[in-house]
Design an enzyme around this catalytic site. Structure first.
Site, PDB file in Angstrom:
ATOM      1  N   ASP A 173       0.868  -1.172   0.000  1.00 24.15           N
ATOM      2  CA  ASP A 173       0.000   0.000   0.000  1.00 24.15           C
ATOM      3  C   ASP A 173       0.908   1.226   0.000  1.00 24.15           C
ATOM      4  O   ASP A 173       1.667   1.432   0.940  1.00 24.15           O
ATOM      5  CB  ASP A 173      -0.901   0.018   1.231  1.00 24.15           C
ATOM      6  CG  ASP A 173      -1.982   1.090   1.151  1.00 24.15           C
ATOM      7  OD1 ASP A 173      -1.679   2.197   0.668  1.00 24.15           O
ATOM      8  OD2 ASP A 173      -3.113   0.830   1.575  1.00 24.15           O
ATOM      9  N   CYS A 232     -12.697  -9.451  -2.583  1.00 25.33           N
ATOM     10  CA  CYS A 232     -13.961  -8.959  -2.021  1.00 25.33           C
ATOM     11  C   CYS A 232     -14.003  -7.441  -2.093  1.00 25.33           C
ATOM     12  O   CYS A 232     -14.762  -6.807  -1.348  1.00 25.33           O
ATOM     13  CB  CYS A 232     -14.124  -9.410  -0.567  1.00 25.33           C
ATOM     14  SG  CYS A 232     -14.286 -11.185  -0.363  1.00 25.33           S
ATOM     15  N   GLU A 263     -21.586  -6.602 -13.144  1.00 26.07           N
ATOM     16  CA  GLU A 263     -22.557  -7.046 -12.145  1.00 26.07           C
ATOM     17  C   GLU A 263     -23.939  -6.510 -12.491  1.00 26.07           C
ATOM     18  O   GLU A 263     -24.053  -5.397 -13.002  1.00 26.07           O
ATOM     19  CB  GLU A 263     -22.132  -6.572 -10.750  1.00 26.07           C
ATOM     20  CG  GLU A 263     -20.844  -7.216 -10.264  1.00 26.07           C
ATOM     21  CD  GLU A 263     -20.486  -6.835  -8.821  1.00 26.07           C
ATOM     22  OE1 GLU A 263     -21.231  -6.040  -8.209  1.00 26.07           O
ATOM     23  OE2 GLU A 263     -19.472  -7.349  -8.319  1.00 26.07           O
ATOM     24  N   HIS A 281     -21.507 -10.516  -4.461  1.00 21.34           N
ATOM     25  CA  HIS A 281     -21.190  -9.212  -3.844  1.00 21.34           C
ATOM     26  C   HIS A 281     -21.799  -9.120  -2.440  1.00 21.34           C
ATOM     27  O   HIS A 281     -22.567  -8.203  -2.129  1.00 21.34           O
ATOM     28  CB  HIS A 281     -21.672  -8.059  -4.717  1.00 21.34           C
ATOM     29  CG  HIS A 281     -20.896  -6.788  -4.508  1.00 21.34           C
ATOM     30  ND1 HIS A 281     -20.644  -5.905  -5.523  1.00 21.34           N
ATOM     31  CD2 HIS A 281     -20.324  -6.255  -3.401  1.00 21.34           C
ATOM     32  CE1 HIS A 281     -19.942  -4.879  -5.060  1.00 21.34           C
ATOM     33  NE2 HIS A 281     -19.743  -5.070  -3.767  1.00 21.34           N
ATOM     34  N   LEU A 282     -21.392 -10.060  -1.594  1.00 19.10           N
ATOM     35  CA  LEU A 282     -21.933 -10.156  -0.238  1.00 19.10           C
ATOM     36  C   LEU A 282     -21.045  -9.504   0.811  1.00 19.10           C
ATOM     37  O   LEU A 282     -21.360  -9.576   2.000  1.00 19.10           O
ATOM     38  CB  LEU A 282     -22.129 -11.637   0.138  1.00 19.10           C
ATOM     39  CG  LEU A 282     -23.139 -12.439  -0.685  1.00 19.10           C
ATOM     40  CD1 LEU A 282     -23.200 -13.881  -0.179  1.00 19.10           C
ATOM     41  CD2 LEU A 282     -24.513 -11.801  -0.623  1.00 19.10           C
ATOM     42  N   GLY A 283     -19.959  -8.865   0.384  1.00 19.47           N
ATOM     43  CA  GLY A 283     -19.001  -8.337   1.358  1.00 19.47           C
ATOM     44  C   GLY A 283     -19.622  -7.503   2.449  1.00 19.47           C
ATOM     45  O   GLY A 283     -19.236  -7.583   3.620  1.00 19.47           O
ATOM     46  N   ALA A 284     -20.601  -6.672   2.090  1.00 19.36           N
ATOM     47  CA  ALA A 284     -21.227  -5.780   3.073  1.00 19.36           C
ATOM     48  C   ALA A 284     -22.590  -6.275   3.515  1.00 19.36           C
ATOM     49  O   ALA A 284     -23.322  -5.552   4.188  1.00 19.36           O
ATOM     50  CB  ALA A 284     -21.358  -4.382   2.485  1.00 19.36           C
TER      51      ALA A 284
END
Length: 530
Positions: A173, A232, A263, A281-284
């Site tokens: 990063d 994710c 998507e 797309h279940l991350g949240a």
């Protein structure tokens, strides 16, 4: 009149109540965002727009939103908002970067376990009555190297969980400091080294031009044989065709993919592979996260529309509710300094330098800089504001720099704005006293003190006897009443400045008379929003 907000996606009813409790009118129309034509038809009625991912805030929507001041995205990703178009129109775009951080991090860890132990395939096989115990030979994660690409809020939570699971964590990063890496108990490395060393790789970086396709055939070629990849974060970070080929060849042993290039992903070659775990797309997607981001976006939007506080904005510096009362008079000061320079400078401005001296150096200087640029550009673009100003300056090729320094004079804190054109350099400085009113304290390096009024007359002249009288009599002959008359000079007989606070604007005839006074160099009528 109370501000009005449209909620055009599914959002918690508790969030709707927060708007109401804060004095904001709200229309809850959770299916409207899917109908772009209907959205276009009504958007001009609203000061705020609260969305999730279904509503697409396109340039066309922004152009139709004549009253819109803020767009609030309940979640992290703002791929569905045209931020440059919003910035040009002065519309703040907010997101909620922390409300679903734990949920997304936990999903990445869950995906890593699922990929390591082939859990979905084993589940299907067992439910089919096959009992293929020898088929599903997984790997342990203990002692393995986890490479984290993007170690911000979510990435750092993943790092903490992974170190608790006795993994060795390396991270890439550009914004990760050595001190923060040490605090997290991880090793900061460059991307090629991460690819070379990692047994598992998980992505937690935004999708930008620089990160798009960060995992492609060239990147995969640098990785260990048998590496496992988790995404994710954002579809588009992984080149799906290249990943498919690597999974087929065995170079990549497995992958956990929650986000896709397109998507909703109704079909993909990845779906045909047993060594890929896919989720929609279940991350949240947890009850806690959905509630958290909804409440957070409602609070942020209400704070801005009611109190002027800005938090988690992607195109404007944040201003907390606590600092707003202290910062507000200096925001006005910065805007006035910019407006002064913008009105008296006729040549194209190439560079802007903003000096923050003393107490102002400890303030939110990004907000002050935005205000100064907005004031400077307003004579050219009437619709400019603190949101759009930095982008407009950049588009015009204006170089902007900030300088901070400790107290250096008699004032506790002041702001000095210096601009450069091809022909000249001009500066103006100001401060706010205890009455919170902005004042000029220096123009062209000549010290003076002048309270700012709505109508002002700026005059440069030679320091010669009788000049004050000539200016005063000329104003009198033209029925111009002077509320205050402020003077400054660099030396006896040298360059001098007069800045007059007037009761009303000066007409062109009066300006012409003043310019004809012997010894007057420049006479400009200035107008300020005070």
């Amino acid at each position: 009149m109370a501000p009005r907000v449209l909620v055009s996606d599914q959002l918690s009813k508790t969030a709707v109540q927060i708007f109401k409790d804060r004095g904001v009118e709200v229309d809850y129309l959770p299916d409207l965002g899917k109908d772009k034509d209907q959205l276009l038809a009504v958007i001009d009625q609203y000061d705020g727009l609260a969305i999730r991912s279904a509503t697409k805030v396109t340039e066309k929507v922004i152009e139709a939103a004549s009253k819109l001041k803020v767009v609030g995205r309940a979640g992290i990703g703002v791929d569905n908002v045209d931020i440059p178009a919003a910035s040009r129109r002065g519309i703040i775009v907010m997101n909620t970067p922390f409300g679903n951080s734990i949920t997304t991090a936990e999903h990445a860890i869950a995906m890593m376990f699922a990929v390591a132990r082939d859990l979905p395939a084993a589940d299907l096989s067992t439910k089919a009555g096959k009992w293929e115990k020898n088929r599903f030979l997984g790997v342990e994660i203990t002692g393995k190297v986890l490479g984290i690409v993007g170690c911000g809020n979510i990435g750092s939570i993943v790092a903490a969980r992974a170190t608790g699971l006795k993994m060795k964590v390396v991270a890439f990063d550009p914004f990760l400091s050595a001190e923060r890496a040490e605090q997290l108990g991880i090793e900061k490395v460059e991307l090629p080294e991460l690819f070379r060393r990692a047994d598992f790789i998980t992505l937690h970086t935004p999708l930008t031009d620089k990160t798009r396709g960060i995992i492609d055939a060239a990147a995969i070629a640098q990785m260990k044989d048998g590496v496992r990849i988790i995404n994710c974060a954002r579809g588009g970070l992984v080149n799906e065709a290249d990943l498919y080929a690597a999974l087929k060849s065995g170079k990549v042993a497995g992958a956990g993919i929650d986000v896709f290039e397109t998507e909703p992903a109704k079909e993909s070659p990845l779906f045909s592979l047993d060594n890929v775990v896919c989720t929609p797309h279940l991350g949240a997607s947890t009850e806690e996260a959905q509630e958290n981001v909804a409440l957070q976006v409602a609070e942020q939007m209400s704070d801005y529309l009611v109190n002027g506080a800005v938090s988690n904005a992607l195109n404007m510096p944040s201003i907390t509710a606590e600092e707003a009362p202290i910062l507000t008079p200096f925001v006005k000061l910065a805007e006035i300094l910019g407006a002064f320079v913008g009105q008296v400078t006729e040549d194209p401005i190439k560079e802007i330098e903003i000096l923050f001296d003393g107490a102002t150096a400890a303030m939110n200087t990004r907000a002050l800089t935005s205000a100064a640029i907005a004031g400077l550009l307003k004579p050219l673009v009437q619709t400019v504001n603190m949101v759009s100003a930095p982008l407009m300056a950049k588009e015009r090729g204006i170089i902007v720099s900030e300088v901070r320094r400790d107290k250096s004079g008699v004032f506790d804190g002041y702001i000095k704005l210096t601009v450069k054109t091809e022909k000249m350099t001009r500066s103006v400085a100001g401060t706010c006293f205890a009455d919170r009113k902005p004042r000029f304290i220096q123009i062209k390096d000549i010290n003076l003190e002048a309270e700012v009024g709505r109508h002002m007359l700026y005059i440069t002249n030679r320091d010669v006897p009788g000049m004050i009288g000539e200016i005063g009599m000329t104003c009198g002959r033209n029925k111009v009443n002077i509320a205050n008359f402020h003077l400054g000079r660099d030396a006896k007989g040298g360059d001098a400045i007069a800045i007059l606070y007037l009761d009303e604007a000066v007409g062109e005839a009066a300006l012409a008379d003043i310019r004809n006074i012997e010894g007057v160099g420049q006479a400009k009528l200035l107008s300020f929003e005070v």
